[in-house]
Scaffold this motif. Structure first.
Motif, PDB file in Angstrom:
ATOM      1  N   THR A  60       1.194  -1.186   0.390  1.00 16.61           N
ATOM      2  CA  THR A  60      -0.051  -0.083  -0.198  1.00 16.61           C
ATOM      3  C   THR A  60       0.532   0.868   0.149  1.00 16.61           C
ATOM      4  N   GLU A  61       2.095   1.428   0.533  1.00 15.29           N
ATOM      5  CA  GLU A  61       2.989   2.631   1.028  1.00 15.29           C
ATOM      6  C   GLU A  61       3.615   2.477  -0.510  1.00 15.29           C
ATOM      7  N   ASN A  62       3.687   1.819  -1.354  1.00 11.97           N
ATOM      8  CA  ASN A  62       4.718   1.273  -3.011  1.00 11.97           C
ATOM      9  C   ASN A  62       3.344   2.051  -4.041  1.00 11.97           C
ATOM     10  N   TYR A  63       2.045   1.601  -3.628  1.00 11.13           N
ATOM     11  CA  TYR A  63       0.802   1.760  -4.080  1.00 11.13           C
ATOM     12  C   TYR A  63       0.816   3.650  -4.302  1.00 11.13           C
ATOM     13  N   HIS A  64       0.971   3.694  -3.071  1.00  8.30           N
ATOM     14  CA  HIS A  64       0.161   5.202  -3.366  1.00  8.30           C
ATOM     15  C   HIS A  64       1.591   5.952  -3.395  1.00  8.30           C
ATOM     16  N   SER A  65       2.987   5.718  -2.692  1.00 10.90           N
ATOM     17  CA  SER A  65       3.910   6.588  -3.427  1.00 10.90           C
ATOM     18  C   SER A  65       3.872   7.395  -4.401  1.00 10.90           C
ATOM     19  N   ARG A  66       3.586   6.362  -6.011  1.00  7.15           N
ATOM     20  CA  ARG A  66       3.736   6.400  -6.737  1.00  7.15           C
ATOM     21  C   ARG A  66       2.525   7.082  -7.773  1.00  7.15           C
ATOM     22  N   SER A  67       1.501   7.131  -6.999  1.00  9.18           N
ATOM     23  CA  SER A  67       0.104   7.762  -7.091  1.00  9.18           C
ATOM     24  C   SER A  67       0.165   8.889  -7.305  1.00  9.18           C
ATOM     25  N   GLU A  68      -0.448   9.882  -7.785  1.00 15.96           N
ATOM     26  CA  GLU A  68      -0.476  11.085  -7.639  1.00 15.96           C
ATOM     27  C   GLU A  68      -0.894  12.334  -6.498  1.00 15.96           C
TER      28      GLU A  68
END
Length: 103
Positions: A60-68
């Motif tokens: 989740t942390e990685n997913y949101h760090s790549r999001s805008e």
């Protein structure tokens, strides 16, 4: 890497299920039961759930760090989750006292 020995679930399967759940709704609450349900499995002994929780946090942390979106809200929320897990997750082992013996 094998995450769940009871169901023969790999780390990759868990990560893919988490990403699929995040793709459907990026701000949904993801718990181990939801991950297992999405891959059509059930927790049997549930000994793998702490590792699945750690995987959920990491993915989740990685997913949101790549999001805008704004990363500060995500990081502060995940830090709070880690604090709560450290505070409440390490009190006892399966609610047993230190001197408890099974046999």
């Amino acid at each position: 890497m094998l995450v769940c020995q009871c169901n023969l679930i790999t780390q990759k399967e868990v990560e893919e299920a988490i990403v699929a759940l995040l793709d459907a709704d990026p701000w949904s609450l993801i718990v181990p039961a939801k991950v297992y349900h999405s891959i059509q499995k059930r927790g049997r002994c549930c000994g793998c759930f702490p590792n699945v929780v750690e995987t959920i946090i990491r993915v989740t942390e990685n997913y949101h760090s790549r999001s805008e979106g704004s990363g500060m809200d995500v990081v502060s929320h995940l830090d709070r989750v880690r604090e709560l897990r450290a505070e409440y997750g390490s009190r006892g082992h399966e609610r047993r006292k230190t001197g408890h013996r099974a046999a």
